[in-house]
Design a protein around this motif. Structure first.
Motif, mmCIF file in Angstrom:
data_model
loop_
_atom_site.group_PDB
_atom_site.id
_atom_site.type_symbol
_atom_site.label_atom_id
_atom_site.label_comp_id
_atom_site.label_asym_id
_atom_site.label_seq_id
_atom_site.Cartn_x
_atom_site.Cartn_y
_atom_site.Cartn_z
ATOM 1 N N THR A 131 -2.156 -28.026 36.666
ATOM 2 C CA THR A 131 -1.105 -28.309 35.699
ATOM 3 C C THR A 131 0.218 -28.504 36.442
ATOM 4 O OG1 THR A 131 -0.616 -25.961 35.388
ATOM 5 C CG2 THR A 131 -2.250 -26.953 33.920
ATOM 6 N N TYR A 132 1.081 -29.331 35.861
ATOM 7 C CA TYR A 132 2.382 -29.560 36.477
ATOM 8 C C TYR A 132 3.358 -30.006 35.397
ATOM 9 C CZ TYR A 132 0.907 -34.492 36.407
ATOM 10 O OH TYR A 132 0.474 -35.723 36.028
ATOM 11 N N ARG A 133 4.608 -30.033 35.737
ATOM 12 C CA ARG A 133 5.639 -30.403 34.769
ATOM 13 C C ARG A 133 5.752 -31.920 34.681
ATOM 14 N NH1 ARG A 133 10.719 -26.645 34.632
ATOM 15 N NH2 ARG A 133 8.925 -25.341 34.145
ATOM 16 N N ALA A 134 5.726 -32.434 33.467
ATOM 17 C CA ALA A 134 5.790 -33.877 33.268
ATOM 18 C C ALA A 134 7.119 -34.432 33.741
ATOM 19 C CB ALA A 134 5.575 -34.208 31.788
ATOM 20 N N ILE A 183 -1.524 -32.586 33.000
ATOM 21 C CA ILE A 183 -2.832 -32.180 33.522
ATOM 22 C C ILE A 183 -3.304 -33.171 34.586
ATOM 23 C CG2 ILE A 183 -5.293 -31.994 32.964
ATOM 24 C CD1 ILE A 183 -3.891 -29.596 32.006
ATOM 25 N N ARG A 184 -3.831 -32.604 35.676
ATOM 26 C CA ARG A 184 -4.487 -33.412 36.705
ATOM 27 C C ARG A 184 -5.887 -32.839 36.915
ATOM 28 N NH1 ARG A 184 -1.361 -32.364 40.516
ATOM 29 N NH2 ARG A 184 0.018 -34.173 40.349
ATOM 30 N N ILE A 185 -6.915 -33.695 36.757
ATOM 31 C CA ILE A 185 -8.301 -33.248 36.919
ATOM 32 C C ILE A 185 -8.927 -33.999 38.085
ATOM 33 C CG2 ILE A 185 -10.594 -33.078 35.871
ATOM 34 C CD1 ILE A 185 -9.283 -32.917 33.158
ATOM 35 N N THR A 186 -9.499 -33.239 39.015
ATOM 36 C CA THR A 186 -10.210 -33.827 40.153
ATOM 37 C C THR A 186 -11.701 -33.567 39.998
ATOM 38 O OG1 THR A 186 -8.317 -33.396 41.602
ATOM 39 C CG2 THR A 186 -10.433 -33.884 42.662
ATOM 40 N N HIS A 187 -12.489 -34.650 39.994
ATOM 41 C CA HIS A 187 -13.942 -34.524 39.947
ATOM 42 C C HIS A 187 -14.426 -34.438 41.400
ATOM 43 C CE1 HIS A 187 -18.167 -36.140 39.243
ATOM 44 N NE2 HIS A 187 -18.083 -35.120 38.412
#
Length: 375
Positions: free
Chosen positions: A241-244, A259-263
């Motif tokens: 998670t991070y600040r937009a 949100i950042r998702i790494t597969h």
């Protein structure tokens, strides 16, 4: 035969060759014969759902094959009429046949257009993801120019554009951005834009007015609906998670809602920050991940179907797609098809159709041009 008429004949033959290759002509005819035999089986309708599916496949295949044969027959008939009329000095016969071939060119063009946008996911909406390359402000400004270019193209074609993720650069431009393009055949039109885009210009950020080369990558992948099933293990995901960040409005936040998702197995990364709700952003990011995995599967199928052209159809950061030169001269050149434009301002304002159409045709043909880059 007049040069103009010969041009029409060549264009029709090109369209026919494209359709034949797309259908895999011999396989398509064998399959149609098989479906015709199945349609005569009285037990076929014991399974109505399967029967209906087979009959729809048969109708679609029969229409495509019949259309190709009809156009080819009409072309041959009118070419023979022109030859006969020229031999006998019958200008009226020649003129009528020439008009028929000209009308046939339009029909063949429509047939080719339908072929170019007949992929499994071509009718879907699409995500367009843009990342600046190495080079700091220069590349970040270039990435923002590409973002504007695709936004303008979409608007000119009546599509709607939504900002999904926007990561601003420190001084200017963007580090990355993702837009959602909603409209008929959005993915079909833009799918060949994935790759590296190169800009050459006199830098507005260089006090010595030196020429700079900048790079940015574009990734295009289709939006998939809830009916698309893909198995994703939570243990394969890394969620950050991070600040937009952004230019204002809903893209500015005071909480870590982005949100950042790494597969991890594929190293695919997706990001979303278009909502103030972290939960909603996560749901959107998961849909984007599903779409990326689906697009990877489409690429795998295409490479299998065109094994002999696999090395030409691979797309990635190392594959330079198009060069845009603003100084010392003006030129946009596609390095796969050889298509050029001496009006980069129009191209950067969304005038992309000539590049998109040529790239789609090359993709269906499974061929690329051997084109040198421009300095």
């Amino acid at each position: 035969m007049k040069a103009e008429t010969q041009h029409h004949v060549d264009k029709i033959k090109q369209s026919l060759a494209l359709l034949r290759r797309h259908l895999d002509w011999d396989v398509a005819n064998d399959r149609l014969a098989e479906l015709n035999a199945l349609s005569e089986d009285p037990e076929l309708w014991n399974d109505p759902a399967n029967a209906q599916k087979l009959m729809q496949e048969r109708q679609k295949l029969d229409q495509a094959i019949t259309l190709c044969k009809d156009v080819e027959q009409d072309l041959n008939d009118n070419v023979e009429l022109i030859e006969m009329g020229e031999t006998e000095g019958d200008d009226e016969v020649v003129a009528e046949a020439e008009q028929a071939i000209e009308a046939l060119t339009e029909k063949a063009g429509e047939m080719e257009f339908q072929t170019l946008l007949s992929g499994e996911a071509d009718s879907f909406d699409t995500y367009v993801e843009i990342h600046s390359g190495a080079g700091g402000t220069e590349s970040q400004d270039w990435a923002s120019m590409l973002l504007r270019m695709y936004t303008r193209w979409a608007e000119q074609h009546g599509h709607k554009v939504e900002m999904i993720e926007y990561h601003a650069g420190e001084e200017a431009g963007i580090k990355s951005a993702t837009i959602l393009v909603k409209g008929e055949n959005a993915y079909g039109w833009l799918k060949t834009e994935s790759g590296v885009h190169r800009l050459v210009r006199i830098s507005p950020y260089d006090s010595n007015a030196r020429r700079h080369t900048s790079f940015a990558s574009v990734w295009v992948y289709p939006v998939v609906d809830d009916n698309f099933e893909v198995e994703i293990n939570e243990s394969d995901l890394r969620v950050d998670t991070y600040r937009a960040s952004g230019a204002g409005g809903q893209h500015v936040n005071t909480t870590d809602s982005a949100i950042r998702i790494t597969h991890i197995p594929t190293n695919i990364v997706v990001q979303c920050q278009n909502d103030r709700s972290q939960h909603k952003n996560r749901a959107t990011a998961m849909n984007m991940l599903k779409a990326r995995l689906y697009e990877a599967e489409l690429q795998r199928r295409e490479e299998e179907a065109n094994a002999e052209h696999a090395s030409k159809t691979e797309i990635g950061w190392g594959h330079q797609l198009r060069s845009y030169v603003l100084q010392p001269y003006q030129m946009v050149k596609d390095l796969r098809t050889g298509v050029e434009s001496g009006q980069p301002d129009k191209v950067l304002d969304g005038d992309l159709d000539q590049f998109l159409t040529a790239a789609l045709a090359a993709r269906v043909h499974g061929t690329t041009a051997e084109v040198e880059d421009i300095d």
